[in-house]
Design a protein around this motif. Structure first.
Motif, PDB file in Angstrom:
ATOM      1  N   UNK A   1     -49.138  76.424  24.778  1.00 34.28           N
ATOM      2  CA  UNK A   1     -48.290  75.732  23.467  1.00 34.28           C
ATOM      3  C   UNK A   1     -47.041  75.754  24.094  1.00 34.28           C
ATOM      4  N   UNK A   2     -46.464  76.474  25.013  1.00 31.32           N
ATOM      5  CA  UNK A   2     -44.842  77.375  25.086  1.00 31.32           C
ATOM      6  C   UNK A   2     -44.530  75.815  25.940  1.00 31.32           C
ATOM      7  N   UNK A   3     -45.719  75.872  26.800  1.00 30.07           N
ATOM      8  CA  UNK A   3     -45.307  74.201  27.230  1.00 30.07           C
ATOM      9  C   UNK A   3     -45.235  72.917  26.174  1.00 30.07           C
ATOM     10  N   UNK A   4     -46.044  72.982  25.267  1.00 26.47           N
ATOM     11  CA  UNK A   4     -45.976  72.043  23.980  1.00 26.47           C
ATOM     12  C   UNK A   4     -44.062  72.540  23.116  1.00 26.47           C
ATOM     13  N   UNK A   5     -44.283  73.599  22.958  1.00 29.04           N
ATOM     14  CA  UNK A   5     -43.275  73.867  22.334  1.00 29.04           C
ATOM     15  C   UNK A   5     -41.844  73.075  22.586  1.00 29.04           C
ATOM     16  N   UNK A   6     -41.859  73.510  24.229  1.00 28.90           N
ATOM     17  CA  UNK A   6     -40.224  73.329  24.813  1.00 28.90           C
ATOM     18  C   UNK A   6     -40.367  71.559  25.496  1.00 28.90           C
ATOM     19  N   UNK A   7     -41.430  70.884  25.146  1.00 32.97           N
ATOM     20  CA  UNK A   7     -41.474  69.078  25.343  1.00 32.97           C
ATOM     21  C   UNK A   7     -40.768  69.142  23.742  1.00 32.97           C
ATOM     22  N   UNK A   8     -41.614  69.548  22.377  1.00 36.79           N
ATOM     23  CA  UNK A   8     -41.188  69.523  21.371  1.00 36.79           C
ATOM     24  C   UNK A   8     -39.595  69.749  21.233  1.00 36.79           C
ATOM     25  N   UNK A   9     -38.802  70.143  21.584  1.00 38.42           N
ATOM     26  CA  UNK A   9     -38.015  70.759  21.012  1.00 38.42           C
ATOM     27  C   UNK A   9     -36.882  69.659  22.220  1.00 38.42           C
TER      28      UNK A   9
END
Length: 499
Positions: free
Chosen positions: A49-57
C-alpha cells in the motif's frame, strides 16, 4: 451480541474485577513502551500500500502538471483538446484565470488550521461548541442560497446535510458534556507538548505545498473546453486523490502524536511531564518508514466507516419501538461494527507505539477495549464526530470565500470552484483537528492498558472517566436485562396462545 452475552452473564462487580486484572497485566507492557518504540527493531508492514500510494502520487502529479500546463498562458498548449473534442461544450479559459481563487482557498484553509492550533490552549472548547451549534444553520443558509442560484442539486445536498447534522446533534445531546470533558483534557495534554505543535504546523505546510500542484491541475480542468459533465467527473477523480493524500498525511501525524502522547502519559510523574529523549524523531521516523504502508492502507477506509458508524448509532438511538425499522438498522449496525473491528482510528496508537500492521493493530485495540469494558466508554464518546463537524465547518468557510469571488467573476463556474475549495479547506483544517483526536485516542488506549497512568496525570479526570464507565456498564446491563425479559414474555405469550 457479544456484549449482550457478556453483560447478561456477569455482574457489574465481576466486570470491574476482570477489568482490573486485565489492566494490571497490561500495565507491565505499558511500562516498557519506551523500549518498544525506541529500541526494538520494527518490521515493515503493508509495503504494497505504501508502494501504491507513492505510485499514485507520481502518476497524479504528472497528470496535474499536464492539465495545468495545457491552459497556462496559452490555450491548448499541449494539444490535449483533440482527445476531448466530443465533450467540447464551453468556451475555454486559462489556468491562471482560476488558479488565484484556489490560492485564496489554500490560504484561508491554512489560516484556519493555524489559528486552530494557535488557539488550542485558550478557547478550543468554545470553537468546538461553535462548530456543533452553527454548522446546521450554516448548511441551511447555503442550501437556501443554492436554490436561489438555481443550483437544485447543491440545494438538496446541503439541505440533507443540515437535516442529518440536526438529527445527529439531537441524538447525542446527552453525550456532549462528557465528550467536551475528554476534549478539554486532550487539549491540555497536547498543549503541554510544544514539539507536537511544531510537527503539526510542519504537516500543514507540507500539505499546502502539495495543494499548490493539485490546484494548478484543477484550475486547468476548470479552464478546459470540456462540458460540465466531463469536467465534474475529472474533478471527482482528482478529489478522491486529494482525499487519500490528505488522509495519509493526517494519519501519519496521528501516529506520530499518538506515540508521543502515549509515552508522555506512561512516563508522567509529579516531578516531570517530559517524554523520553528523541522520541519525537523516532516516532516520526517509524511513521514515515516501517509503518507508512499501514497508514496508507488504513487511510483508504477508516474515515468512511467511522462516518457510517456515527450516523447509524445516532439513528439507532432514536428509533423507539419500530421493530421493522430497528431490525434493518440493527443489520447495518452489526455489519459496520464488524468492519470497525478491522478499521478503527485506535489502530494508529498501536501502530505508533508497537509498530504493528494496520489490521493487527485495529483488532488488538478493539479486543483490548472489549475485554476491559472500555468499549462502552468509546461508544458513548462522540469527540470524533465533533472534530468532523469542525473540519466541515472550516471547509464551508473556505468554500464560501472562494465561491463568492468566483460568483462575481464567473457565475456559471462558482459552485465548481467553491466545492473544490471546500475540499481543500476541509483537508487543511483536518490536519489541525487530528492533533486533538490523536490525544483522545491515546487517552482511551492508556486507560484500557494502564488506568494508573491516567490517575497519575489527572486524578480528578480519572475519577470522572471511571464513574462514566461504570454508568455505561450499568446502562448496558439494564438494557440487556430488559431485552431478555421482553423476549421471555413474548415466548410465554406465544406458548399460551398456541395452547
Amino acid at each position: 451480541m457479544m456484549d449482550a452475552r457478556a453483560f447478561s452473564s456477569h455482574s457489574d462487580a465481576s466486570v470491574a474485577a476482570a477489568t482490573t486484572d486485565q489492566n494490571v497485566e497490561q500495565c507491565r507492557s505499558g511500562n516498557n513502551s519506551e523500549a518498544t518504540i525506541m529500541e526494538k527493531p520494527r518490521r515493515w508492514h503493508d509495503v504494497f500500500w505504501s508502494g501504491m500510494f507513492v505510485i499514485h502520487l507520481i502518476g497524479f502529479g504528472f497528470v496535474l502538471v499536464v492539465l495545468g500546463l495545457n491552459r497556462f498562458k496559452k490555450k491548448n498548449r499541449l494539444d490535449i483538446d483533440k482527445y476531448t473534442y466530443r465533450f467540447m461544450e464551453n468556451q475555454a479559459g486559462l489556468t491562471e484565470d482560476y488558479w488565484p481563487v484556489y490560492a485564496v482557498a489554500g490560504l484561508v484553509g491554512t489560516a484556519l488550521g493555524c489559528c486552530w492550533l494557535s488557539l488550542l490552549g485558550s478557547c478550543a472548547t468554545l470553537m468546538m461548541k461553535v462548530s456543533v451549534h452553527i454548522l446546521t444553520t450554516y448548511l441551511a443558509v447555503i442550501s437556501v442560497l443554492s436554490f436561489w442560484a438555481e443550483q437544485v442539486f447543491w440545494g438538496v445536498a446541503f439541505a440533507i446535510g443540515a437535516c442529518l447534522q440536526l438529527l445527529y446533534v439531537i441524538s447525542v445531546i446527552d453525550r456532549l458534556p462528557f465528550t467536551m470533558l475528554v476534549l478539554q483534557k486532550a487539549v491540555k495534554m497536547v498543549w503541554n507538548l510544544p514539539e507536537v505543535m511544531k510537527v503539526a504546523h510542519a504537516f500543514v505546510l507540507l500539505l499546502l505545498s502539495w495543494m499548490v500542484l493539485w490546484s494548478f491541475g484543477v484550475a486547468g480542468v476548470v479552464a478546459s473546453s470540456m462540458g460540465d459533465g466531463g469536467r465534474w467527473w475529472l474533478l471527482v477523480v482528482l478529489s478522491v486523490s486529494l482525499f487519500w493524500t490528505g488522509a495519509v498525511l493526517c494519519n501519519t501525524l496521528h501516529v506520530v502524536v499518538s506515540g508521543i502522547v502515549f509515552l508522555a502519559n506512561v512516563h508522567y510523574s509529579k516531578e516531570s511531564s517530559s517524554f523520553p529523549t528523541n522520541s519525537l524523531m523516532k516516532s516520526l521516523q517509524y511513521a514515515l518508514t516501517t509503518s507508512f504502508g499501514s497508514i496508507c492502507y488504513g487511510s483508504l477506509f477508516t474515515a468512511v466507516i467511522r462516518t457510517m458508524r456515527w450516523q447509524i448509532r445516532g439513528v439507532r438511538a432514536k428509533i423507539g419501538n419500530n421493530e421493522c425499522l430497528l431490525c434493518c438498522v440493527d443489520f447495518l449496525f452489526h455489519m459496520v461494527e464488524t468492519l470497525v473491528r478491522f478499521f478503527n482510528k485506535y489502530a494508529y496508537v498501536q501502530i505508533g507505539v508497537y509498530g504493528k500492521s494496520f489490521n493487527h493493530s485495529a483488532r488488538d485495540a478493539w479486543e483490548l477495549f472489549q475485554s476491559t469494558g472500555v468499549e462502552a466508554l468509546v461508544a458513548y464518546d462522540c469527540s470524533g464526530a465533533i472534530m468532523l463537524m469542525g473540519t466541515i465547518f472550516g471547509g464551508l468557510i473556505t468554500g464560501t470565500c472562494a465561491g463568492v469571488w468566483a460568483w462575481i467573476k464567473w457565475s456559471n463556474r462558482a459552485f465548481m470552484i467553491g466545492s473544490m475549495s471546500m475540499l481543500m479547506g476541509m483537508v487543511l483544517v483536518g490536519v489541525a483537528m487530528v492533533v486533538v483526536e490523536s490525544a483522545v485516542t491515546s487517552i482511551y488506549v492508556c486507560y484500557a492498558e494502564d488506568p494508573l497512568s491516567i490517575h497519575r496525570w489527572d486524578p480528578e479526570f480519572f475519577n470522572q472517566i471511571s464513574e462514566t464507565l461504570n454508568q455505561r456498564l450499568q446502562h448496558r446491563s439494564k438494557r440487556v436485562s430488559e431485552v431478555l425479559t421482553h423476549n421471555q414474555l413474548d415466548n410465554l405469550v406465544r406458548s399460551n396462545t398456541s395452547v
